[in-house]
Design an enzyme around this catalytic site. Sequence first.
Site, PDB file in Angstrom:
ATOM      1  N   ASN A  35       0.814  -1.212   0.000  1.00  0.00           N
ATOM      2  CA  ASN A  35       0.000   0.000   0.000  1.00  0.00           C
ATOM      3  C   ASN A  35       0.852   1.268   0.000  1.00  0.00           C
ATOM      4  O   ASN A  35       0.321   2.375   0.097  1.00  0.00           O
ATOM      5  CB  ASN A  35      -0.964   0.004   1.198  1.00  0.00           C
ATOM      6  N   THR A  38       5.284   2.615   3.491  1.00  0.00           N
ATOM      7  CA  THR A  38       6.740   2.751   3.607  1.00  0.00           C
ATOM      8  C   THR A  38       7.463   2.187   2.383  1.00  0.00           C
ATOM      9  O   THR A  38       8.658   2.431   2.215  1.00  0.00           O
ATOM     10  CB  THR A  38       7.266   2.047   4.874  1.00  0.00           C
ATOM     11  N   GLY A  39       6.776   1.428   1.542  1.00  0.00           N
ATOM     12  CA  GLY A  39       7.384   0.893   0.324  1.00  0.00           C
ATOM     13  C   GLY A  39       7.520   1.954  -0.745  1.00  0.00           C
ATOM     14  O   GLY A  39       6.958   3.044  -0.648  1.00  0.00           O
ATOM     15  N   ASP A  59      -4.017  -2.578   1.105  1.00  0.00           N
ATOM     16  CA  ASP A  59      -3.672  -2.614   2.526  1.00  0.00           C
ATOM     17  C   ASP A  59      -4.131  -3.948   3.095  1.00  0.00           C
ATOM     18  O   ASP A  59      -5.332  -4.246   3.098  1.00  0.00           O
ATOM     19  CB  ASP A  59      -4.360  -1.451   3.246  1.00  0.00           C
ATOM     20  N   VAL A  60      -3.197  -4.755   3.587  1.00  0.00           N
ATOM     21  CA  VAL A  60      -3.545  -6.113   4.024  1.00  0.00           C
ATOM     22  C   VAL A  60      -4.382  -6.138   5.299  1.00  0.00           C
ATOM     23  O   VAL A  60      -4.909  -7.190   5.668  1.00  0.00           O
ATOM     24  CB  VAL A  60      -2.291  -6.983   4.227  1.00  0.00           C
ATOM     25  N   GLY A 105      -6.241 -16.448   6.901  1.00  0.00           N
ATOM     26  CA  GLY A 105      -7.518 -16.868   6.316  1.00  0.00           C
ATOM     27  C   GLY A 105      -7.402 -17.136   4.827  1.00  0.00           C
ATOM     28  O   GLY A 105      -7.968 -18.105   4.306  1.00  0.00           O
ATOM     29  N   LYS A 108      -5.565 -20.405   4.317  1.00  0.00           N
ATOM     30  CA  LYS A 108      -6.465 -21.535   4.613  1.00  0.00           C
ATOM     31  C   LYS A 108      -7.412 -21.778   3.444  1.00  0.00           C
ATOM     32  O   LYS A 108      -7.630 -22.922   3.020  1.00  0.00           O
ATOM     33  CB  LYS A 108      -7.236 -21.248   5.895  1.00  0.00           C
ATOM     34  N   ALA A 117       7.180 -12.955   8.231  1.00  0.00           N
ATOM     35  CA  ALA A 117       8.438 -12.296   8.577  1.00  0.00           C
ATOM     36  C   ALA A 117       8.352 -11.792  10.008  1.00  0.00           C
ATOM     37  O   ALA A 117       7.735 -10.769  10.280  1.00  0.00           O
ATOM     38  CB  ALA A 117       8.701 -11.137   7.623  1.00  0.00           C
ATOM     39  N   TYR A 148       5.900  -2.423  17.756  1.00  0.00           N
ATOM     40  CA  TYR A 148       6.517  -3.302  16.761  1.00  0.00           C
ATOM     41  C   TYR A 148       6.813  -4.681  17.355  1.00  0.00           C
ATOM     42  O   TYR A 148       6.444  -5.712  16.783  1.00  0.00           O
ATOM     43  CB  TYR A 148       7.806  -2.668  16.248  1.00  0.00           C
TER      44      TYR A 148
END
Length: 329
Positions: A35, A38-39, A59-60, A105, A108, A117, A148
Amino acid sequence: MSQKRVLITGAAGFLGSHLCDRFLAEGYFVIGMDNFITGDSKNLAHLSSNSSFLFIQHDVTNFINIEGDLDYILHFASPASPIDYLKIPIQTLKVGSLGTHNLLGLAKAKEARLLIASTSEVYGDPLVHPQTEDYYGNVNTIGPRGVYDEAKRFQESITMAYHRFHGLETRIVRIFNTYGPRMRLNDGRVIPAFMGQALRGEDLTVFGDGIQTRSFCYVTDQVEGIYRLLLSDYANPVNIGNPHEITIKDFAEEIISLTGTTQKVIYKDLPVDDPMQRQPDITLAKNLLGWEPKVGRAEGMKKTYDYFKNLTEAELHKSEHKDFSNYNK
């Protein structure tokens, strides 16, 4: 045989983009997701014409839908530097909890293997040195770094719950300090901070007295360890990092020598809960995966410096002014 498909979250980040490269080189169809909190899209620009790469901006922490089958999922979406997660503490917690839950989810539903990570930060300011996977850590849950550290600890817990309760194929990598090209220059981590200061002609800032230690792993070694772990049959956490330890003070002097600059080292107060020692015990990775780092610090730092010194003046002096307010809700 049909082409295997892998989803990599945090794909536009430092490690995520290198993982995209590796899986494409191995013949996979890669779906990158990010998203751009920060990438950086430039980390994936070289893949824009690759027919085996698909990018999805998403956005995950929101529901994830992927068309078609998935064989593997690698969850690397998360702020990873103190500057980032102190600016967006709530999003950091959400991507480790809600984001991980969504991806579990999805794994699965797709019957895919999921690798998450995690980080050496789950050990906190360790009382055991070097850190082994069976050490539970020394973490301040309510300190500024807790957003964090605890996000990653929860991420490990829910992943193991899905593994035990649902029989989901899961892997957990505990990543120690990693460096190389595509690191963000102003993200607050040791190497890009020192590199940026050296290239701008500034004195190098060491926090505390500089006797705290770190162990730095070059990115290609880290990616190799992650790749081997994904394809292994081991579900418990595995440390992947370089065990060669150095003090921050000595490392600053190495940077000055490497860059040929004449700056001096200056000292400032140590941030709250900053760990004094960080060194992985990689016995498990050696025995289980046949893995250990191959790239020495001198070689890796030369490659990293070559990358940073080729940045434009604008990139070298760029400051982070992004509005993060929408991510802290």
